[in-house]
Motif scaffolding. Sequence first.
Motif, PDB file in Angstrom:
ATOM      1  N   PRO A  98       1.853 -10.483  11.892  1.00 39.19           N
ATOM      2  CA  PRO A  98       2.244 -11.147  10.641  1.00 39.19           C
ATOM      3  C   PRO A  98       1.965 -10.204   9.464  1.00 39.19           C
ATOM      4  O   PRO A  98       0.852  -9.701   9.321  1.00 39.19           O
ATOM      5  CB  PRO A  98       1.339 -12.384  10.581  1.00 39.19           C
ATOM      6  N   ALA A  99       2.985  -9.929   8.671  1.00 46.55           N
ATOM      7  CA  ALA A  99       2.821  -8.966   7.577  1.00 46.55           C
ATOM      8  C   ALA A  99       3.603  -9.428   6.351  1.00 46.55           C
ATOM      9  O   ALA A  99       4.135  -8.610   5.607  1.00 46.55           O
ATOM     10  CB  ALA A  99       3.298  -7.591   8.038  1.00 46.55           C
ATOM     11  N   ALA A 100       3.681 -10.745   6.188  1.00 43.76           N
ATOM     12  CA  ALA A 100       4.497 -11.264   5.084  1.00 43.76           C
ATOM     13  C   ALA A 100       3.651 -11.822   3.941  1.00 43.76           C
ATOM     14  O   ALA A 100       4.187 -12.398   3.001  1.00 43.76           O
ATOM     15  CB  ALA A 100       5.438 -12.354   5.609  1.00 43.76           C
ATOM     16  N   GLY A 101       2.331 -11.628   4.042  1.00 43.76           N
ATOM     17  CA  GLY A 101       1.453 -12.162   2.987  1.00 43.76           C
ATOM     18  C   GLY A 101       1.617 -11.400   1.683  1.00 43.76           C
ATOM     19  O   GLY A 101       2.184 -10.292   1.652  1.00 43.76           O
ATOM     20  N   LEU A 102       1.102 -11.962   0.601  1.00 44.32           N
ATOM     21  CA  LEU A 102       1.294 -11.366  -0.725  1.00 44.32           C
ATOM     22  C   LEU A 102       0.276 -10.268  -1.044  1.00 44.32           C
ATOM     23  O   LEU A 102       0.482  -9.478  -1.953  1.00 44.32           O
ATOM     24  CB  LEU A 102       1.200 -12.456  -1.796  1.00 44.32           C
TER      25      LEU A 102
ATOM     26  N   PRO B 148       3.999  -2.891   0.464  1.00 41.05           N
ATOM     27  CA  PRO B 148       3.268  -3.745   1.412  1.00 41.05           C
ATOM     28  C   PRO B 148       1.815  -3.325   1.566  1.00 41.05           C
ATOM     29  O   PRO B 148       1.517  -2.130   1.672  1.00 41.05           O
ATOM     30  CB  PRO B 148       3.998  -3.528   2.736  1.00 41.05           C
ATOM     31  N   LYS B 149       0.941  -4.326   1.603  1.00 41.33           N
ATOM     32  CA  LYS B 149      -0.482  -4.053   1.877  1.00 41.33           C
ATOM     33  C   LYS B 149      -0.631  -3.323   3.212  1.00 41.33           C
ATOM     34  O   LYS B 149      -1.475  -2.436   3.355  1.00 41.33           O
ATOM     35  CB  LYS B 149      -1.210  -5.402   1.929  1.00 41.33           C
ATOM     36  N   GLU B 150       0.221  -3.695   4.172  1.00 40.39           N
ATOM     37  CA  GLU B 150       0.126  -3.133   5.524  1.00 40.39           C
ATOM     38  C   GLU B 150       0.410  -1.634   5.554  1.00 40.39           C
ATOM     39  O   GLU B 150       0.132  -0.962   6.535  1.00 40.39           O
ATOM     40  CB  GLU B 150       1.111  -3.856   6.458  1.00 40.39           C
ATOM     41  N   MET B 151       0.997  -1.097   4.459  1.00 39.49           N
ATOM     42  CA  MET B 151       1.290   0.345   4.410  1.00 39.49           C
ATOM     43  C   MET B 151       0.203   1.132   3.687  1.00 39.49           C
ATOM     44  O   MET B 151       0.310   2.345   3.529  1.00 39.49           O
ATOM     45  CB  MET B 151       2.641   0.586   3.735  1.00 39.49           C
TER      46      MET B 151
HETATM   47  P1  UTP Z   1      -4.291 -12.916   4.338  1.00 38.58           P
HETATM   48  O1  UTP Z   1      -4.601 -14.079   3.504  1.00 38.58           O
HETATM   49  O2  UTP Z   1      -5.398 -12.051   4.810  1.00 38.58           O
HETATM   50  O3  UTP Z   1      -3.287 -11.934   3.650  1.00 38.58           O
HETATM   51  O4  UTP Z   1      -3.392 -13.382   5.545  1.00 38.58           O
HETATM   52  P2  UTP Z   1      -2.498 -12.038   2.315  1.00 38.58           P
HETATM   53  O5  UTP Z   1      -2.082 -13.432   2.038  1.00 38.58           O
HETATM   54  O6  UTP Z   1      -1.428 -11.002   2.430  1.00 38.58           O
HETATM   55  O7  UTP Z   1      -3.577 -11.448   1.317  1.00 38.58           O
HETATM   56  P3  UTP Z   1      -4.383 -12.048   0.089  1.00 38.58           P
HETATM   57  O8  UTP Z   1      -5.358 -13.020   0.706  1.00 38.58           O
HETATM   58  O9  UTP Z   1      -3.385 -12.668  -0.827  1.00 38.58           O
HETATM   59  O10 UTP Z   1      -5.028 -10.845  -0.489  1.00 38.58           O
HETATM   60  C1  UTP Z   1      -3.655 -12.994   6.882  1.00 38.58           C
HETATM   61  C2  UTP Z   1      -2.449 -12.351   7.518  1.00 38.58           C
HETATM   62  O11 UTP Z   1      -1.373 -13.267   7.576  1.00 38.58           O
HETATM   63  C3  UTP Z   1      -0.205 -12.711   7.003  1.00 38.58           C
HETATM   64  C4  UTP Z   1      -0.678 -11.618   6.064  1.00 38.58           C
HETATM   65  O12 UTP Z   1       0.321 -10.623   5.897  1.00 38.58           O
HETATM   66  C5  UTP Z   1      -1.924 -11.107   6.779  1.00 38.58           C
HETATM   67  O13 UTP Z   1      -1.580 -10.181   7.782  1.00 38.58           O
HETATM   68  N1  UTP Z   1       0.530 -13.797   6.340  1.00 38.58           N
HETATM   69  C6  UTP Z   1      -0.135 -14.649   5.523  1.00 38.58           C
HETATM   70  C7  UTP Z   1       1.878 -13.918   6.550  1.00 38.58           C
HETATM   71  O14 UTP Z   1       2.503 -13.128   7.292  1.00 38.58           O
HETATM   72  N2  UTP Z   1       2.542 -14.928   5.931  1.00 38.58           N
HETATM   73  C8  UTP Z   1       1.916 -15.812   5.112  1.00 38.58           C
HETATM   74  O15 UTP Z   1       2.581 -16.728   4.595  1.00 38.58           O
HETATM   75  C9  UTP Z   1       0.531 -15.659   4.890  1.00 38.58           C
END
Ligand code: UTP
Length: 290
Positions: free
Chosen positions: A8-12, A24-27
Amino acid sequence: MIKKAVFPAAGLGTRFLPATKASPKEMLPLVDKPLIQYAVEEARDCGCEELIIITGKQKRAIEDHFDSAFELEDVLMKKGKKELLEMVRKLSHINFAYIRQRAPLGLGHAILCAKPFVNGESFAVLLSDDVIAPGSTLLPEMIKIATEKGATVIALEMVEESEVEKYGIIEGDDEGGGLYRIRGLVEKPKPKDAPSRMGVIGRYILTPDIFDILETLAPGKGGEVQLTDALNILAARRPVYGYLFEGKRYDAGDKLGFLEATVELALKDSALSAGFRKFLVGLMNNELSS
Ligand code: UTP
């Protein structure tokens, strides 16, 4: 055996703003490799062959990173830079599938997006901002337990009491050898409400029935579809295990954790360690004498 791994890499990535505003944070690189490459290599080393990355807006660079780079490869080849060529080609033979999560509706929702690709098998989930030092046996151990028990296994770490609010915390029965049968989980509890100090970290082996639960799950804490809530429901239906990890993990999605990981991995890098150590020692001496 587990053949599929979901990233999962869609977080903000709000904890790492402004760097994550358009990238992307992942990069983010630890020394010279992006976070997600550490996780991809970890999964590959365990025999996972089909890798599914859940992406979102501003995440294009992830796809480009794992794609071939013809122009770059051509230049490196013509200049005879064999080592660099091998380095950029290292993962280009792997088949990745990319699924776009349209909005960051939570980790549970991100995992649900992978359902059509997972096809009724147990699968691994790796959160790339949780970096496990390369060479760790965590994922292979988890796969072994999941295969033997035919059950879901999640990675746990003993966290400080002051840190429990950052984790999903489990309540479980000790089965020996670092294995816990999970009775319940609480997402980010206050220290006084935490049932233990065992926090869930970003490695999971999930059975496919998790999708049936995620499909009907209402948003939980923070308005997000929480994997923790789905695991709670699963644990009430059939055995779910936690495996306590005692090795080194870095929370590289957090600025302090990222810095710690950078320093430790740089100190382990044979080409960098001598010079970097000298720099750090000089820095510490200056700090102490000022
Ligand atoms: P995190 O809460 O650690 O990541 O989610 P985030 O939301 O990117 O970062 P912050 O908290 O705002 O700084 C855990 C993992 O779940 C993914 C994130 O990319 C991370 O790998 N994730 C989270 C998704 O893919 N989708 C989402 O809707 C939320």
